[in-house]
Design a protein around this motif. Structure first.
Motif, PDB file in Angstrom:
ATOM      1  N   GLU A  39       1.965   1.878  -3.580  1.00  0.00           N
ATOM      2  CA  GLU A  39       0.848   2.517  -4.265  1.00  0.00           C
ATOM      3  C   GLU A  39       0.719   3.952  -3.947  1.00  0.00           C
ATOM      4  O   GLU A  39       0.412   4.822  -4.872  1.00  0.00           O
ATOM      5  CB  GLU A  39      -0.496   1.689  -3.840  1.00  0.00           C
ATOM      6  CG  GLU A  39      -1.486   2.018  -4.797  1.00  0.00           C
ATOM      7  CD  GLU A  39      -2.693   1.132  -4.390  1.00  0.00           C
ATOM      8  OE1 GLU A  39      -3.439   1.834  -3.670  1.00  0.00           O
ATOM      9  OE2 GLU A  39      -2.852   0.097  -4.959  1.00  0.00           O
ATOM     10  N   PHE A  40       0.641   4.199  -2.542  1.00  0.00           N
ATOM     11  CA  PHE A  40       0.405   5.724  -2.086  1.00  0.00           C
ATOM     12  C   PHE A  40       1.356   6.523  -2.688  1.00  0.00           C
ATOM     13  O   PHE A  40       1.245   7.537  -3.138  1.00  0.00           O
ATOM     14  CB  PHE A  40       0.304   5.726  -0.741  1.00  0.00           C
ATOM     15  CG  PHE A  40      -0.037   7.070  -0.244  1.00  0.00           C
ATOM     16  CD1 PHE A  40      -1.215   7.526  -0.157  1.00  0.00           C
ATOM     17  CD2 PHE A  40       1.296   8.001   0.380  1.00  0.00           C
ATOM     18  CE1 PHE A  40      -1.636   8.998   0.209  1.00  0.00           C
ATOM     19  CE2 PHE A  40       0.786   9.337   0.450  1.00  0.00           C
ATOM     20  CZ  PHE A  40      -0.330   9.827   0.493  1.00  0.00           C
ATOM     21  N   TYR A  53      -8.252   6.439   5.794  1.00  0.00           N
ATOM     22  CA  TYR A  53      -8.480   6.078   4.171  1.00  0.00           C
ATOM     23  C   TYR A  53     -10.160   6.728   4.318  1.00  0.00           C
ATOM     24  O   TYR A  53     -10.577   7.341   3.137  1.00  0.00           O
ATOM     25  CB  TYR A  53      -8.593   4.662   3.922  1.00  0.00           C
ATOM     26  CG  TYR A  53      -7.320   4.019   3.620  1.00  0.00           C
ATOM     27  CD1 TYR A  53      -6.136   5.203   3.498  1.00  0.00           C
ATOM     28  CD2 TYR A  53      -6.968   2.777   3.640  1.00  0.00           C
ATOM     29  CE1 TYR A  53      -4.788   4.439   3.113  1.00  0.00           C
ATOM     30  CE2 TYR A  53      -5.810   2.318   2.995  1.00  0.00           C
ATOM     31  CZ  TYR A  53      -4.779   3.081   3.039  1.00  0.00           C
ATOM     32  OH  TYR A  53      -3.514   2.670   2.680  1.00  0.00           O
ATOM     33  N   HIS A  77      -9.423  -0.680  -0.327  1.00  0.00           N
ATOM     34  CA  HIS A  77      -8.478  -1.000   0.842  1.00  0.00           C
ATOM     35  C   HIS A  77      -9.440  -0.823   2.012  1.00  0.00           C
ATOM     36  O   HIS A  77      -9.014  -1.833   3.011  1.00  0.00           O
ATOM     37  CB  HIS A  77      -7.465   0.145   1.088  1.00  0.00           C
ATOM     38  CG  HIS A  77      -6.543  -0.246  -0.210  1.00  0.00           C
ATOM     39  ND1 HIS A  77      -5.686  -1.347  -0.667  1.00  0.00           N
ATOM     40  CD2 HIS A  77      -5.855   1.031  -1.022  1.00  0.00           C
ATOM     41  CE1 HIS A  77      -4.990  -0.902  -1.485  1.00  0.00           C
ATOM     42  NE2 HIS A  77      -4.907   0.185  -1.722  1.00  0.00           N
ATOM     43  N   ASP A 105       0.481   6.947  -6.313  1.00  0.00           N
ATOM     44  CA  ASP A 105      -0.478   8.062  -6.374  1.00  0.00           C
ATOM     45  C   ASP A 105      -0.122   9.393  -6.004  1.00  0.00           C
ATOM     46  O   ASP A 105      -0.775  10.195  -6.867  1.00  0.00           O
ATOM     47  CB  ASP A 105      -1.683   7.251  -5.895  1.00  0.00           C
ATOM     48  CG  ASP A 105      -2.247   6.173  -6.299  1.00  0.00           C
ATOM     49  OD1 ASP A 105      -2.082   5.843  -7.245  1.00  0.00           O
ATOM     50  OD2 ASP A 105      -3.038   5.583  -5.385  1.00  0.00           O
ATOM     51  N   TYR A 106       0.530   9.683  -5.064  1.00  0.00           N
ATOM     52  CA  TYR A 106       0.730  10.882  -4.578  1.00  0.00           C
ATOM     53  C   TYR A 106       1.739  11.667  -5.773  1.00  0.00           C
ATOM     54  O   TYR A 106       1.486  12.809  -6.219  1.00  0.00           O
ATOM     55  CB  TYR A 106       1.596  11.045  -3.417  1.00  0.00           C
ATOM     56  CG  TYR A 106       1.878  12.520  -2.866  1.00  0.00           C
ATOM     57  CD1 TYR A 106       0.816  13.158  -2.133  1.00  0.00           C
ATOM     58  CD2 TYR A 106       3.187  12.772  -3.017  1.00  0.00           C
ATOM     59  CE1 TYR A 106       1.049  14.334  -1.716  1.00  0.00           C
ATOM     60  CE2 TYR A 106       3.487  14.180  -2.507  1.00  0.00           C
ATOM     61  CZ  TYR A 106       2.347  14.871  -1.964  1.00  0.00           C
ATOM     62  OH  TYR A 106       2.780  16.253  -1.438  1.00  0.00           O
ATOM     63  N   PHE A 144      -8.270   7.366  -7.366  1.00  0.00           N
ATOM     64  CA  PHE A 144      -7.783   7.390  -5.863  1.00  0.00           C
ATOM     65  C   PHE A 144      -8.644   6.919  -5.089  1.00  0.00           C
ATOM     66  O   PHE A 144      -8.681   5.803  -4.349  1.00  0.00           O
ATOM     67  CB  PHE A 144      -7.271   8.599  -5.571  1.00  0.00           C
ATOM     68  CG  PHE A 144      -6.060   8.984  -6.271  1.00  0.00           C
ATOM     69  CD1 PHE A 144      -5.272   8.108  -6.824  1.00  0.00           C
ATOM     70  CD2 PHE A 144      -5.498  10.383  -5.988  1.00  0.00           C
ATOM     71  CE1 PHE A 144      -4.016   8.602  -7.528  1.00  0.00           C
ATOM     72  CE2 PHE A 144      -4.040  10.755  -6.629  1.00  0.00           C
ATOM     73  CZ  PHE A 144      -3.613   9.750  -7.377  1.00  0.00           C
ATOM     74  N   MET A 164       0.792  -0.970  -0.104  1.00  0.00           N
ATOM     75  CA  MET A 164      -0.101  -0.186  -0.010  1.00  0.00           C
ATOM     76  C   MET A 164       0.783   1.197  -0.018  1.00  0.00           C
ATOM     77  O   MET A 164       0.483   2.158  -0.538  1.00  0.00           O
ATOM     78  CB  MET A 164      -0.925  -0.233   1.153  1.00  0.00           C
ATOM     79  CG  MET A 164      -2.010  -0.865   1.024  1.00  0.00           C
ATOM     80  SD  MET A 164      -3.359  -0.585   2.236  1.00  0.00           S
ATOM     81  CE  MET A 164      -2.976  -1.918   3.317  1.00  0.00           C
ATOM     82  N   TYR A 165       1.981   1.171   0.644  1.00  0.00           N
ATOM     83  CA  TYR A 165       3.010   2.314   0.684  1.00  0.00           C
ATOM     84  C   TYR A 165       3.423   2.663  -0.593  1.00  0.00           C
ATOM     85  O   TYR A 165       3.402   3.738  -1.136  1.00  0.00           O
ATOM     86  CB  TYR A 165       3.842   2.096   1.674  1.00  0.00           C
ATOM     87  CG  TYR A 165       3.633   2.118   3.018  1.00  0.00           C
ATOM     88  CD1 TYR A 165       2.968   3.314   3.798  1.00  0.00           C
ATOM     89  CD2 TYR A 165       3.566   0.853   3.737  1.00  0.00           C
ATOM     90  CE1 TYR A 165       2.664   3.056   5.163  1.00  0.00           C
ATOM     91  CE2 TYR A 165       3.324   0.809   5.256  1.00  0.00           C
ATOM     92  CZ  TYR A 165       2.477   1.929   5.749  1.00  0.00           C
ATOM     93  OH  TYR A 165       2.257   2.047   7.002  1.00  0.00           O
ATOM     94  N   LYS A 169      -9.779   2.909  -5.275  1.00  0.00           N
ATOM     95  CA  LYS A 169      -8.411   2.329  -4.690  1.00  0.00           C
ATOM     96  C   LYS A 169      -8.708   2.258  -3.119  1.00  0.00           C
ATOM     97  O   LYS A 169      -8.686   1.432  -2.389  1.00  0.00           O
ATOM     98  CB  LYS A 169      -7.221   2.918  -5.020  1.00  0.00           C
ATOM     99  CG  LYS A 169      -6.757   2.388  -6.356  1.00  0.00           C
ATOM    100  CD  LYS A 169      -5.327   3.039  -6.521  1.00  0.00           C
ATOM    101  CE  LYS A 169      -4.842   3.079  -7.949  1.00  0.00           C
ATOM    102  NZ  LYS A 169      -3.566   3.626  -8.139  1.00  0.00           N
ATOM    103  N   LEU A 170      -8.992   3.489  -2.581  1.00  0.00           N
ATOM    104  CA  LEU A 170      -8.922   3.561  -1.164  1.00  0.00           C
ATOM    105  C   LEU A 170     -10.207   2.793  -0.510  1.00  0.00           C
ATOM    106  O   LEU A 170     -10.362   2.325   0.644  1.00  0.00           O
ATOM    107  CB  LEU A 170      -9.140   5.153  -0.578  1.00  0.00           C
ATOM    108  CG  LEU A 170      -7.694   5.818  -0.658  1.00  0.00           C
ATOM    109  CD1 LEU A 170      -7.815   7.067  -0.738  1.00  0.00           C
ATOM    110  CD2 LEU A 170      -6.667   5.311   0.062  1.00  0.00           C
TER     111      LEU A 170
END
Length: 103
Positions: free
Chosen positions: A4-5, A56, A93, A8-9, A86, A1-2, A89-90
């Protein structure tokens, strides 16, 4: 997840630059402006998962209520598309973490 974040960021930061904005360039600036609450280092696994779900859900709400509204006001379809991705995805999650957390 990190990972991916981070990707995305980075994509969001690039979009902000494309529309002549200025993304946060340092963690200090990001932490100063965030609406999220920093977790404690001594939290249990259950507490960490619960906080992650809460974070999230907060981000999902902010995307929906603020980000999407602002992008729509500017008629900025590409940004709306990024934010929709985004949010999706969230939401996934949250669903997965919630299923794990309740078992």
């Amino acid at each position: 997840m990190y990972t991916e974040f981070a990707l995305d960021y980075d994509a969001l930061a690039e979009r902000i630059l494309m529309i002549n904005g200025k993304p946060f360039a340092t963690m200090v600036k990001f932490l100063k402006e965030t609406t999220l609450t920093e977790a404690n280092a001594d939290d249990t696994e259950s507490e960490i998962i619960a906080q992650l779900i809460k974070d999230y859900e907060q981000i999902i709400e902010e995307i929906s209520n603020e980000g999407m509204s602002y992008a729509a006001e500017l008629e900025d379809e590409p940004t709306m598309d990024i934010l929709t991705g985004f949010q999706s995805k969230l939401e996934k999650h949250v669903w997965m973490l919630s299923a794990y957390h309740t078992n």
